[in-house]
Design an enzyme around this catalytic site. Structure first.
Site, PDB file in Angstrom:
ATOM      1  CG  HIS A   1      31.779  60.074  17.546  1.00  0.00           C
ATOM      2  ND1 HIS A   1      31.999  60.225  18.777  1.00  0.00           N
ATOM      3  CD2 HIS A   1      33.428  59.686  16.910  1.00  0.00           C
ATOM      4  CE1 HIS A   1      33.205  59.211  19.480  1.00  0.00           C
ATOM      5  NE2 HIS A   1      33.991  59.933  18.106  1.00  0.00           N
TER       6      HIS A   1
ATOM      7  CE  LYS B   1      42.996  53.613  19.142  1.00  0.00           C
ATOM      8  NZ  LYS B   1      42.003  54.273  18.569  1.00  0.00           N
TER       9      LYS B   1
ATOM     10  NE  ARG C   1      38.482  65.843  17.084  1.00  0.00           N
ATOM     11  CZ  ARG C   1      38.611  64.584  18.104  1.00  0.00           C
ATOM     12  NH1 ARG C   1      38.274  64.576  18.582  1.00  0.00           N
ATOM     13  NH2 ARG C   1      39.249  64.215  17.560  1.00  0.00           N
TER      14      ARG C   1
ATOM     15  CB  SER D   1      36.030  59.838  23.114  1.00  0.00           C
ATOM     16  OG  SER D   1      34.850  60.101  22.127  1.00  0.00           O
TER      17      SER D   1
HETATM   18  P1  ADP Z   1      39.913  56.697  16.410  1.00  0.00           P
HETATM   19  O1  ADP Z   1      39.559  56.059  17.679  1.00  0.00           O
HETATM   20  O2  ADP Z   1      39.870  55.937  15.766  1.00  0.00           O
HETATM   21  O3  ADP Z   1      40.443  57.677  16.396  1.00  0.00           O
HETATM   22  P2  ADP Z   1      38.032  57.491  17.584  1.00  0.00           P
HETATM   23  O4  ADP Z   1      36.351  57.590  18.304  1.00  0.00           O
HETATM   24  O5  ADP Z   1      37.385  58.828  18.671  1.00  0.00           O
HETATM   25  O6  ADP Z   1      38.687  57.040  16.930  1.00  0.00           O
HETATM   26  O7  ADP Z   1      36.789  59.273  16.848  1.00  0.00           O
HETATM   27  C1  ADP Z   1      36.213  58.360  15.288  1.00  0.00           C
HETATM   28  C2  ADP Z   1      36.121  59.501  14.408  1.00  0.00           C
HETATM   29  O8  ADP Z   1      35.402  60.484  15.088  1.00  0.00           O
HETATM   30  C3  ADP Z   1      37.356  59.792  14.281  1.00  0.00           C
HETATM   31  O9  ADP Z   1      37.470  60.060  12.626  1.00  0.00           O
HETATM   32  C4  ADP Z   1      37.987  61.366  14.245  1.00  0.00           C
HETATM   33  O10 ADP Z   1      38.032  62.374  13.898  1.00  0.00           O
HETATM   34  C5  ADP Z   1      36.164  61.233  14.453  1.00  0.00           C
HETATM   35  N1  ADP Z   1      35.715  62.503  15.199  1.00  0.00           N
HETATM   36  C6  ADP Z   1      35.820  62.622  16.487  1.00  0.00           C
HETATM   37  N2  ADP Z   1      35.937  63.595  17.346  1.00  0.00           N
HETATM   38  C7  ADP Z   1      35.107  64.371  16.276  1.00  0.00           C
HETATM   39  C8  ADP Z   1      33.820  65.235  16.365  1.00  0.00           C
HETATM   40  N3  ADP Z   1      34.061  66.434  17.765  1.00  0.00           N
HETATM   41  N4  ADP Z   1      33.727  66.215  15.493  1.00  0.00           N
HETATM   42  C9  ADP Z   1      33.879  65.548  14.004  1.00  0.00           C
HETATM   43  N5  ADP Z   1      34.540  64.129  13.869  1.00  0.00           N
HETATM   44  C10 ADP Z   1      35.189  63.777  15.221  1.00  0.00           C
END
Ligand code: ADP
Length: 169
Positions: free
Chosen positions: A17, A41, A90, A128
């Protein structure tokens, strides 16, 4: 003035992130990191904990701010007059999922454009959900999250262990 919003659960924020935030902050004049709170969620960290972690992590980046959104992201963007919704990708799996969400958002609000930013290669496997699972078993996630998140995970799972012990007595 080019403004974009980067919404997510950030439960917890990871180096993936942060990488997207830092790169996007160099492209957009203002980046609003939206911590989403969705009642459907189950989060490990409360919205307040996720916001305060994210605020600490973007501290010093002048054109980045953190906001909470408890409703529809597109409504938030409309209210704040932010035309761009940024999502990180990703790989193919993420793209398929993100594409569907972007189509849904288009159906909800035609004027908001989704833009995708591909992850830098070293962050491809960082997510995450996996980090929480590894941390719950006491695994070392310090290469995947900022130190303050690593510490918060340790505290959270230590507290849960105590809770479990309490209830099993
Ligand atoms: P959500 O719960 O909305 O899917 P996340 O908190 O998991 O969101 O992620 C927020 C954004 O960050 C999403 O667009 C996700 O694809 C992106 N993201 C998560 N991990 C990575 C990473 N390692 N590299 C690039 N983008 C990421």
């Amino acid at each position: 003035m080019l403004r974009a919003a980067f919404p997510g659960s950030f439960d917890p924020p990871t180096l993936g992130h942060i990488n997207i935030i830092q790169r996007a902050a160099r492209i957009f004049d203002e980046l609003v990191v939206i911590v989403a709170e969705n009642p459907n969620k189950n989060y490990l960290f409360t919205a307040a904990e996720r916001i305060s972690a994210m605020q600490a992590l973007v501290d010093g980046q002048k054109n980045v701010r953190v906001a909470l959104c408890t409703g529809l992201i597109v409504d938030f963007l409309e209210q704040q007059r932010i035309p761009l919704l940024l999502r990180g990708v990703r790989g193919e799996g993420d793209f398929a999922y993100e594409f569907e969400i972007s189509m849904m958002n288009k159906a909800l609000n035609r004027s908001i454009e989704t833009v995708f930013m591909t992850t830098d290669p070293e962050y491809t496997v960082i997510r995450s959900s996996a980090i929480k699972e590894v941390a719950s078993f006491g695994g070392d996630v310090s290469a995947m999250v900022p130190p303050l998140v690593s510490e918060a995970l340790k505290r959270k799972f230590a507290a849960r262990q105590i809770d479990k012990t309490d209830t099993s007595c």
